[in-house]
Design a protein around this motif. Structure first.
Motif, PDB file in Angstrom:
ATOM      1  N   LYS A 120       0.129  -1.423  -0.235  1.00 35.85           N
ATOM      2  CA  LYS A 120       0.057  -0.213   0.047  1.00 35.85           C
ATOM      3  C   LYS A 120       1.118   1.262   0.252  1.00 35.85           C
ATOM      4  N   ILE A 121       1.789   0.994   0.717  1.00 39.01           N
ATOM      5  CA  ILE A 121       2.409   2.655   0.781  1.00 39.01           C
ATOM      6  C   ILE A 121       2.753   2.230  -0.417  1.00 39.01           C
ATOM      7  N   SER A 122       3.297   1.335  -1.378  1.00 39.76           N
ATOM      8  CA  SER A 122       4.424   2.252  -2.710  1.00 39.76           C
ATOM      9  C   SER A 122       3.386   2.146  -3.675  1.00 39.76           C
ATOM     10  N   GLN A 123       1.777   1.489  -3.443  1.00 41.87           N
ATOM     11  CA  GLN A 123       0.581   1.865  -3.972  1.00 41.87           C
ATOM     12  C   GLN A 123       0.149   3.491  -4.539  1.00 41.87           C
ATOM     13  N   VAL A 124       0.803   3.885  -3.158  1.00 41.10           N
ATOM     14  CA  VAL A 124       0.487   5.608  -2.417  1.00 41.10           C
ATOM     15  C   VAL A 124       1.773   6.261  -2.843  1.00 41.10           C
ATOM     16  N   GLU A 125       2.146   5.903  -3.424  1.00 43.71           N
ATOM     17  CA  GLU A 125       3.473   6.502  -3.552  1.00 43.71           C
ATOM     18  C   GLU A 125       3.209   7.325  -5.601  1.00 43.71           C
ATOM     19  N   GLU A 126       3.260   5.554  -5.876  1.00 46.05           N
ATOM     20  CA  GLU A 126       2.681   5.530  -7.680  1.00 46.05           C
ATOM     21  C   GLU A 126       2.107   6.307  -7.693  1.00 46.05           C
ATOM     22  N   LEU A 127      -0.032   6.327  -6.699  1.00 44.27           N
ATOM     23  CA  LEU A 127      -0.335   7.607  -7.613  1.00 44.27           C
ATOM     24  C   LEU A 127      -0.809   8.777  -7.187  1.00 44.27           C
ATOM     25  N   GLN A 128       0.080   9.162  -5.799  1.00 48.82           N
ATOM     26  CA  GLN A 128       1.027  10.592  -5.731  1.00 48.82           C
ATOM     27  C   GLN A 128       1.838  10.703  -6.692  1.00 48.82           C
ATOM     28  N   ASN A 129       2.422  10.211  -7.222  1.00 46.49           N
ATOM     29  CA  ASN A 129       3.073  10.334  -9.049  1.00 46.49           C
ATOM     30  C   ASN A 129       2.209  10.710 -10.306  1.00 46.49           C
ATOM     31  N   ALA A 130       0.717   9.644 -10.011  1.00 47.75           N
ATOM     32  CA  ALA A 130      -0.128   9.974 -10.955  1.00 47.75           C
ATOM     33  C   ALA A 130      -1.177  11.523 -11.077  1.00 47.75           C
ATOM     34  N   VAL A 131      -1.236  11.969  -9.785  1.00 43.26           N
ATOM     35  CA  VAL A 131      -1.727  12.590  -9.997  1.00 43.26           C
ATOM     36  C   VAL A 131      -1.025  14.202 -10.581  1.00 43.26           C
ATOM     37  N   ALA A 132       0.588  14.185  -9.889  1.00 45.66           N
ATOM     38  CA  ALA A 132       0.827  15.680 -10.134  1.00 45.66           C
ATOM     39  C   ALA A 132       0.711  14.987 -11.776  1.00 45.66           C
ATOM     40  N   THR A 133       1.483  14.314 -12.235  1.00 46.04           N
ATOM     41  CA  THR A 133       1.244  13.723 -13.816  1.00 46.04           C
ATOM     42  C   THR A 133      -0.063  14.485 -14.727  1.00 46.04           C
ATOM     43  N   ALA A 134      -1.086  13.953 -13.960  1.00 48.14           N
ATOM     44  CA  ALA A 134      -2.326  14.458 -14.440  1.00 48.14           C
ATOM     45  C   ALA A 134      -2.296  16.263 -14.313  1.00 48.14           C
ATOM     46  N   VAL A 188      -7.571  13.884 -14.439  1.00 49.31           N
ATOM     47  CA  VAL A 188      -7.557  14.317 -13.518  1.00 49.31           C
ATOM     48  C   VAL A 188      -8.768  13.773 -12.555  1.00 49.31           C
ATOM     49  N   VAL A 189      -9.534  13.535 -12.096  1.00 42.31           N
ATOM     50  CA  VAL A 189     -10.795  13.878 -11.025  1.00 42.31           C
ATOM     51  C   VAL A 189     -10.372  12.386 -11.213  1.00 42.31           C
ATOM     52  N   THR A 190     -10.555  11.566 -11.546  1.00 45.31           N
ATOM     53  CA  THR A 190     -10.006   9.744 -10.972  1.00 45.31           C
ATOM     54  C   THR A 190      -8.183   9.831 -10.475  1.00 45.31           C
ATOM     55  N   ALA A 191      -7.367  10.309 -11.165  1.00 43.76           N
ATOM     56  CA  ALA A 191      -6.131  10.422 -10.120  1.00 43.76           C
ATOM     57  C   ALA A 191      -6.017  11.366  -8.749  1.00 43.76           C
ATOM     58  N   GLN A 192      -7.522  11.701  -8.882  1.00 46.33           N
ATOM     59  CA  GLN A 192      -7.456  12.459  -7.306  1.00 46.33           C
ATOM     60  C   GLN A 192      -8.185  11.286  -5.988  1.00 46.33           C
ATOM     61  N   ARG A 193      -8.988  10.994  -7.277  1.00 41.50           N
ATOM     62  CA  ARG A 193     -10.227   9.637  -6.157  1.00 41.50           C
ATOM     63  C   ARG A 193      -9.537   8.704  -5.898  1.00 41.50           C
ATOM     64  N   LEU A 247      -0.195  17.020 -17.242  1.00 39.52           N
ATOM     65  CA  LEU A 247      -0.793  17.227 -19.289  1.00 39.52           C
ATOM     66  C   LEU A 247      -1.781  18.529 -18.879  1.00 39.52           C
ATOM     67  N   PHE A 248      -2.675  18.008 -17.959  1.00 38.80           N
ATOM     68  CA  PHE A 248      -4.338  19.018 -17.796  1.00 38.80           C
ATOM     69  C   PHE A 248      -4.128  20.706 -18.474  1.00 38.80           C
ATOM     70  N   LEU A 249      -3.283  21.172 -17.610  1.00 38.19           N
ATOM     71  CA  LEU A 249      -2.450  22.262 -17.297  1.00 38.19           C
ATOM     72  C   LEU A 249      -2.169  22.179 -19.163  1.00 38.19           C
ATOM     73  N   GLY A 250      -1.113  21.640 -19.630  1.00 41.65           N
ATOM     74  CA  GLY A 250      -0.499  21.073 -20.488  1.00 41.65           C
ATOM     75  C   GLY A 250      -1.974  20.799 -22.065  1.00 41.65           C
ATOM     76  N   GLY A 251      -3.055  20.581 -22.011  1.00 41.60           N
ATOM     77  CA  GLY A 251      -3.475  20.359 -22.887  1.00 41.60           C
ATOM     78  C   GLY A 251      -3.455  19.002 -22.912  1.00 41.60           C
ATOM     79  N   PHE A 252      -2.663  17.523 -22.763  1.00 49.80           N
ATOM     80  CA  PHE A 252      -2.825  16.266 -22.733  1.00 49.80           C
ATOM     81  C   PHE A 252      -3.118  15.782 -22.231  1.00 49.80           C
ATOM     82  N   ALA A 253      -4.561  16.010 -21.674  1.00 48.31           N
ATOM     83  CA  ALA A 253      -5.267  15.352 -20.365  1.00 48.31           C
ATOM     84  C   ALA A 253      -6.582  16.083 -20.407  1.00 48.31           C
TER      85      ALA A 253
END
Length: 499
Positions: A432-446, A460-465, A449-455
């Motif tokens: 779970k620790i590893s999963q949370v780290e990966e998902l936190q990185n996914a939020v930052a990436t999303a 973004v909503v899914t990544a945050q949830r 990408l959203f700001l750059g118009g690529f997502a």
């Protein structure tokens, strides 16, 4: 000569009758001795026959575990302080202490039956016998005797009676029935002490379970509030992008709905925290007051627990097992007493005091009276009731034995489950620790990408949830480790030592 022969014949008959009486007494005593040997050698004891392995075999490193006292087992000083307070003021413990006092009083009562019961007597009464009764005629005629003069004259027709002295009754324990009942009371006393220790063990486990649940909810509130702040920022950003024409109103609605859900969840968790604090205060035995918390659930320290090679004889420290063992020994004693009830009982009744028909004569030395009566009684027509009682205590003995063996197996199973549970909960927590780290990185990436118009906004909503849910699961995974730890503490008996 005839008178002499007649007298010799009477003496012969007297000695023959006396010899028969002596022989009958000896036969009776012999029979009682035989019965005594039979009952004393009667096997009544039942023992636990469950064969457990010497050690629990769990994969992992072995570390010695000599005690599970909560002061050493748990590392949070606030938790230990709460447990200490609960042990002092918990109402279930107060009730258990009173049960111990009741058992002590029962021992005193059973022990007293082994000694003669001595009591003071002071009696006064008046009697008028009918003129045509043996007593009435006897009292009337006695007063005409030349030997009855002065204070010896019986008041007539109403005769008072004054009596003052000490009486005693004593059942002589020829079969050790009373001694065995005393032993039964003693084992029940030991069982009541184990019952109190069982309450303490359960109390410690319940306080610890609520406490770790409380700090988990406190961490959950922190996560929710952190996500609320992130979602506010995301909503502001989406509103700006809507004004710029980059997103539609649908995106704004999605982000606002996510924010409202988190805000509502905060109040639901606050209510859970309030209920847990109330439950903790109730266990401690005090009105509601806020509970101060120690480190968060992620920062709590797990003790070093032996995950392999834990001796099975640690189970013998379990208060419920020891309580059932003492109850079984008490039941064994009750079987012996129930069997002894079939055989004769010897009672000795005595009285020593003064007895007279005039109060002023009680101080006269000639008014001293005593009475000694020994009685041997045996059941004849009530043996069916005694057989029913014996069958009842025997059946109760077997139910206690089966419950004892079942608890032994259950205790072994519980320790095994909790040791395995701690091992697997640790592995789950690491993932779970590893999963949370990966998902936190996914939020930052999303977000990037959203700001750059690529997502799009849904990504973004899914990544945050996902990261929000993963962080909550991480809290629960950590809490599960402590739940298995608490259950291990309880299943090993709470650190109580054998008497």
């Amino acid at each position: 000569m005839k008178n002499k022969k007649k007298q010799l014949g009477k003496m012969k008959k007297h000695y023959i009758a006396k010899g028969r009486s002596t022989r009958n007494v000896l036969i009776l005593l012999f029979l009682l001795f035989q019965i005594s040997c039979t009952i004393k050698n009667a096997p009544v004891a039942l023992k636990n026959t469950v064969d457990l392995p010497e050690k629990f075999k769990i994969v992992g490193d072995s570390m010695p575990l000599d005690t599970v006292n909560y002061q050493d087992f748990f590392k949070d000083t606030i938790l230990i302080s709460l447990i200490d307070t609960a042990i002092l003021f918990n109402y279930d413990l107060k009730v258990a202490l009173e049960r111990i006092k009741m058992a002590e009083a029962n021992i005193m009562g059973r022990s007293a039956r082994l000694l003669p019961e001595v009591f003071a007597e002071a009696n006064f009464g008046v009697t008028r016998y009918g003129d045509f009764t043996e007593e009435g005629v006897g009292n009337f005629d006695t007063n005409f005797s030349e030997n009855v003069k002065g204070d010896r004259i019986i008041p007539y027709p109403v005769t008072p009676t004054f009596s003052l002295g000490l009486g005693s009754t004593w059942e002589i324990d020829i079969w050790n029935k009373l001694k065995t009942l005393e032993k039964s009371a003693f084992y029940n006393y030991l069982a009541s002490k184990e019952g109190r220790q069982l309450v303490i063990t359960q109390l410690v486990a319940n306080v610890a379970r609520l406490y770790y649940g409380l700090i988990e909810k406190e961490n959950e509130i922190e996560i929710i509030r952190k996500n609320i702040e992130l979602q506010r920022q995301a909503l502001e950003l989406v509103n700006i992008q809507k004004l710029a024409g980059r997103v539609t109103q649908l995106a704004v609605n999605q982000f606002r709905a996510q924010l409202l859900n988190s805000q509502g969840l905060e109040f639901a968790v606050l209510q859970e925290i309030f209920e847990i604090e109330n439950a903790l205060n109730l266990l401690i035995g005090r009105p509601y007051q806020p509970i101060s918390n120690g480190p968060g659930i992620l920062n709590q320290i797990l003790p070093n627990i032996n995950r392999t090679g834990v001796p099975s004889d640690l189970l013998l420290n379990r208060p419920d097992l020891k309580q059932q063992e003492f109850q079984l020994q008490a039941a064994n004693a009750n079987i012996y007493a129930a069997r002894a009830a079939f055989y004769p009982s010897l009672n000795l009744n005595t009285f020593l005091g003064v007895d007279a028909f005039k109060a002023q004569l009680l101080l006269n030395p000639n008014s001293i009276a005593f009475d000694v009566l020994a009685g041997l009684t045996a059941p004849i027509f009530n043996t069916k009731r005694l057989k029913a009682n014996l069958a009842n205590v025997q059946a109760k003995n077997y139910t206690l034995l089966y419950a004892y063996e079942q608890t032994t197996l259950k205790a072994f199973s519980e320790v095994l489950i909790n040791l395995n549970g701690m091992e697997n909960a640790q592995k789950l927590y690491d993932f779970k620790i590893s999963q949370v780290e990966e998902l936190q990185n996914a939020v930052a990436t999303a977000n990037d990408l959203f700001l750059g118009g690529f997502a799009n906004y849904l990504e973004v909503v899914t990544a945050q949830r996902n990261v929000f849910e993963a962080e909550l699961e991480l809290m629960r995974a950590r809490n599960n480790q402590f739940l298995y730890l608490i259950e291990l503490y309880r299943s090993l008996g709470g650190g109580w030592r054998s008497l």
